[in-house]
Design a protein around this motif. Sequence first.
Motif, PDB file in Angstrom:
ATOM      1  N   LYS A 208       3.815 -43.435  15.066  1.00  0.00           N
ATOM      2  CA  LYS A 208       3.260 -42.380  14.558  1.00  0.00           C
ATOM      3  C   LYS A 208       2.482 -41.743  15.826  1.00  0.00           C
ATOM      4  O   LYS A 208       1.794 -42.605  16.567  1.00  0.00           O
ATOM      5  N   GLY A 209       2.759 -40.531  16.413  1.00  0.00           N
ATOM      6  CA  GLY A 209       2.165 -40.097  17.400  1.00  0.00           C
ATOM      7  C   GLY A 209       0.859 -39.216  17.155  1.00  0.00           C
ATOM      8  O   GLY A 209       0.534 -39.310  15.956  1.00  0.00           O
ATOM      9  N   LYS A 210       0.163 -38.505  18.104  1.00  0.00           N
ATOM     10  CA  LYS A 210      -0.871 -37.824  18.007  1.00  0.00           C
ATOM     11  C   LYS A 210      -0.677 -36.746  17.106  1.00  0.00           C
ATOM     12  O   LYS A 210       0.311 -35.960  17.150  1.00  0.00           O
ATOM     13  N   SER A 211      -1.725 -36.406  16.220  1.00  0.00           N
ATOM     14  CA  SER A 211      -1.560 -35.194  15.567  1.00  0.00           C
ATOM     15  C   SER A 211      -1.516 -33.753  16.367  1.00  0.00           C
ATOM     16  O   SER A 211      -2.080 -33.634  17.099  1.00  0.00           O
ATOM     17  N   SER A 212      -0.915 -32.794  15.794  1.00  0.00           N
ATOM     18  CA  SER A 212      -1.118 -31.420  16.199  1.00  0.00           C
ATOM     19  C   SER A 212      -2.700 -30.966  16.060  1.00  0.00           C
ATOM     20  O   SER A 212      -3.263 -31.476  15.489  1.00  0.00           O
ATOM     21  N   LYS A 213      -3.086 -30.070  16.750  1.00  0.00           N
ATOM     22  CA  LYS A 213      -4.209 -29.420  16.746  1.00  0.00           C
ATOM     23  C   LYS A 213      -4.408 -29.165  15.205  1.00  0.00           C
ATOM     24  O   LYS A 213      -5.761 -29.161  14.851  1.00  0.00           O
ATOM     25  N   SER A 214      -3.540 -28.511  14.430  1.00  0.00           N
ATOM     26  CA  SER A 214      -4.007 -28.239  13.125  1.00  0.00           C
ATOM     27  C   SER A 214      -4.113 -29.458  12.106  1.00  0.00           C
ATOM     28  O   SER A 214      -4.759 -29.233  11.002  1.00  0.00           O
ATOM     29  N   GLY A 215      -3.809 -30.605  12.720  1.00  0.00           N
ATOM     30  CA  GLY A 215      -3.695 -31.701  11.891  1.00  0.00           C
ATOM     31  C   GLY A 215      -2.601 -31.843  11.043  1.00  0.00           C
ATOM     32  O   GLY A 215      -2.418 -32.797  10.261  1.00  0.00           O
ATOM     33  N   LEU A 216      -1.930 -30.936  10.835  1.00  0.00           N
ATOM     34  CA  LEU A 216      -0.614 -30.741   9.910  1.00  0.00           C
ATOM     35  C   LEU A 216       0.693 -31.598  10.345  1.00  0.00           C
ATOM     36  O   LEU A 216       1.421 -32.140   9.415  1.00  0.00           O
ATOM     37  N   SER A 217       0.940 -31.906  11.633  1.00  0.00           N
ATOM     38  CA  SER A 217       2.167 -32.536  11.821  1.00  0.00           C
ATOM     39  C   SER A 217       2.110 -33.717  13.140  1.00  0.00           C
ATOM     40  O   SER A 217       0.884 -33.395  13.893  1.00  0.00           O
TER      41      SER A 217
ATOM     42  N   ILE B  64       5.408 -33.345   8.792  1.00  0.00           N
ATOM     43  CA  ILE B  64       4.417 -32.303   8.443  1.00  0.00           C
ATOM     44  C   ILE B  64       3.961 -32.577   6.965  1.00  0.00           C
ATOM     45  O   ILE B  64       4.559 -32.668   6.063  1.00  0.00           O
ATOM     46  N   GLU B  65       2.385 -32.747   6.834  1.00  0.00           N
ATOM     47  CA  GLU B  65       1.878 -32.969   5.512  1.00  0.00           C
ATOM     48  C   GLU B  65       0.365 -32.460   5.554  1.00  0.00           C
ATOM     49  O   GLU B  65      -0.304 -32.204   6.298  1.00  0.00           O
ATOM     50  N   ARG B  66      -0.032 -32.266   4.295  1.00  0.00           N
ATOM     51  CA  ARG B  66      -1.357 -31.838   3.933  1.00  0.00           C
ATOM     52  C   ARG B  66      -1.915 -32.871   3.142  1.00  0.00           C
ATOM     53  O   ARG B  66      -1.363 -33.624   2.332  1.00  0.00           O
ATOM     54  N   LYS B  67      -3.237 -33.116   3.345  1.00  0.00           N
ATOM     55  CA  LYS B  67      -3.918 -34.163   2.626  1.00  0.00           C
ATOM     56  C   LYS B  67      -5.155 -33.703   1.799  1.00  0.00           C
ATOM     57  O   LYS B  67      -5.832 -32.403   2.291  1.00  0.00           O
ATOM     58  N   PHE B  68      -5.406 -34.144   0.614  1.00  0.00           N
ATOM     59  CA  PHE B  68      -6.604 -33.718  -0.191  1.00  0.00           C
ATOM     60  C   PHE B  68      -7.303 -34.888  -0.846  1.00  0.00           C
ATOM     61  O   PHE B  68      -6.787 -35.836  -1.035  1.00  0.00           O
ATOM     62  N   LEU B  69      -8.496 -34.640  -1.215  1.00  0.00           N
ATOM     63  CA  LEU B  69      -9.437 -35.486  -2.110  1.00  0.00           C
ATOM     64  C   LEU B  69      -9.075 -34.947  -3.479  1.00  0.00           C
ATOM     65  O   LEU B  69      -8.654 -33.883  -3.878  1.00  0.00           O
ATOM     66  N   LEU B  70      -9.410 -35.758  -4.347  1.00  0.00           N
ATOM     67  CA  LEU B  70      -8.946 -35.688  -5.785  1.00  0.00           C
ATOM     68  C   LEU B  70     -10.321 -35.202  -6.629  1.00  0.00           C
ATOM     69  O   LEU B  70     -11.467 -36.039  -6.384  1.00  0.00           O
ATOM     70  N   LYS B  71     -10.524 -34.549  -7.493  1.00  0.00           N
ATOM     71  CA  LYS B  71     -11.463 -34.610  -8.555  1.00  0.00           C
ATOM     72  C   LYS B  71     -11.577 -35.504  -9.505  1.00  0.00           C
ATOM     73  O   LYS B  71     -12.690 -35.848 -10.187  1.00  0.00           O
ATOM     74  N   ASN B  72     -10.622 -36.088  -9.938  1.00  0.00           N
ATOM     75  CA  ASN B  72     -10.425 -37.078 -10.958  1.00  0.00           C
ATOM     76  C   ASN B  72      -9.235 -37.912 -10.889  1.00  0.00           C
ATOM     77  O   ASN B  72      -8.391 -37.748 -10.094  1.00  0.00           O
ATOM     78  N   ASP B  73      -8.980 -38.668 -11.959  1.00  0.00           N
ATOM     79  CA  ASP B  73      -7.674 -39.493 -11.973  1.00  0.00           C
ATOM     80  C   ASP B  73      -6.633 -38.933 -12.853  1.00  0.00           C
ATOM     81  O   ASP B  73      -5.527 -39.689 -13.270  1.00  0.00           O
TER      82      ASP B  73
ATOM     83  N   GLU C 199      -1.276 -36.563  -0.685  1.00  0.00           N
ATOM     84  CA  GLU C 199      -0.706 -36.088   0.413  1.00  0.00           C
ATOM     85  C   GLU C 199       0.605 -35.514  -0.160  1.00  0.00           C
ATOM     86  O   GLU C 199       1.388 -35.750  -1.223  1.00  0.00           O
ATOM     87  N   VAL C 200       1.098 -34.577   0.736  1.00  0.00           N
ATOM     88  CA  VAL C 200       2.325 -33.723   0.075  1.00  0.00           C
ATOM     89  C   VAL C 200       2.928 -33.317   1.520  1.00  0.00           C
ATOM     90  O   VAL C 200       2.272 -32.943   2.379  1.00  0.00           O
ATOM     91  N   GLU C 201       4.097 -33.908   1.579  1.00  0.00           N
ATOM     92  CA  GLU C 201       5.037 -33.655   2.925  1.00  0.00           C
ATOM     93  C   GLU C 201       5.665 -32.226   2.754  1.00  0.00           C
ATOM     94  O   GLU C 201       5.973 -31.471   1.810  1.00  0.00           O
ATOM     95  N   LEU C 202       5.687 -31.434   4.009  1.00  0.00           N
ATOM     96  CA  LEU C 202       6.344 -29.968   3.879  1.00  0.00           C
ATOM     97  C   LEU C 202       7.557 -29.955   4.954  1.00  0.00           C
ATOM     98  O   LEU C 202       7.575 -30.767   5.626  1.00  0.00           O
ATOM     99  N   SER C 203       8.124 -29.222   4.728  1.00  0.00           N
ATOM    100  CA  SER C 203       9.406 -28.685   5.901  1.00  0.00           C
ATOM    101  C   SER C 203       9.044 -27.897   6.774  1.00  0.00           C
ATOM    102  O   SER C 203       9.718 -27.896   7.925  1.00  0.00           O
ATOM    103  N   SER C 204       7.646 -27.134   6.687  1.00  0.00           N
ATOM    104  CA  SER C 204       7.438 -26.203   7.915  1.00  0.00           C
ATOM    105  C   SER C 204       5.841 -26.158   7.786  1.00  0.00           C
ATOM    106  O   SER C 204       5.422 -26.469   6.365  1.00  0.00           O
ATOM    107  N   GLU C 205       5.139 -25.802   8.628  1.00  0.00           N
ATOM    108  CA  GLU C 205       3.668 -25.787   8.790  1.00  0.00           C
ATOM    109  C   GLU C 205       3.196 -24.817   7.698  1.00  0.00           C
ATOM    110  O   GLU C 205       2.023 -24.335   7.241  1.00  0.00           O
ATOM    111  N   ASN C 206       4.022 -23.687   7.552  1.00  0.00           N
ATOM    112  CA  ASN C 206       3.697 -22.473   6.535  1.00  0.00           C
ATOM    113  C   ASN C 206       4.195 -22.387   5.308  1.00  0.00           C
ATOM    114  O   ASN C 206       3.963 -21.588   4.250  1.00  0.00           O
TER     115      ASN C 206
END
Length: 157
Positions: free
Chosen positions: A52-61, A4-13, A116-123
């Motif tokens: 890795k399998g197919k992503s969930s509908k939310s793309g989170l997991s 379970i992870e979220r992905k982000f673009l960055l403003k700067n380095d 990217e940041v890994e999470l223990s749950s989607e919420n």
Amino acid sequence: MQEIERKFLLKNDSFKKEAYNSYSIKQAYLNSHKERTTRIRIRGEEAFITVKGKSSKSGLSRFEWEKNISIAEAEELLQLCEPGRIEKTRFLVKVDHHIFEVDEFYKENEGLIIAEVELSSENEKVKLPNWIAEEVTGDKKYYNSYLIQNPYKNWKK
């Protein structure tokens, strides 16, 4: 074995000043089918095979299975992979209780930086550092398997 992870673009380095570790990554895909991928990765002094399998509908997991292999095995398997390679430096940045993995890409994907940041749950709640820009969780064009076939340098700016 659910990732379970979220992905982000960055403003700067500016994340680089906060990083407590970094290492190089070289990877390619034995299989990059949209339903499942099989990746070979050399990360610093370690190597892995990952499915890795197919992503969930939310793309989170999605399903993820990973096994350590020797660097020699990884180098041999890289010769069997589909065309294209990902080369990047991964920076590790601790923010509160989470570790952000920030990838700075090179070669065909030069200029792209993704956190990217890994999470223990989607919420699970995550404090976002000030260098985070927009969220791209679930946007398949930011998957490494997509970047091999459609490099960042070819995207229309």
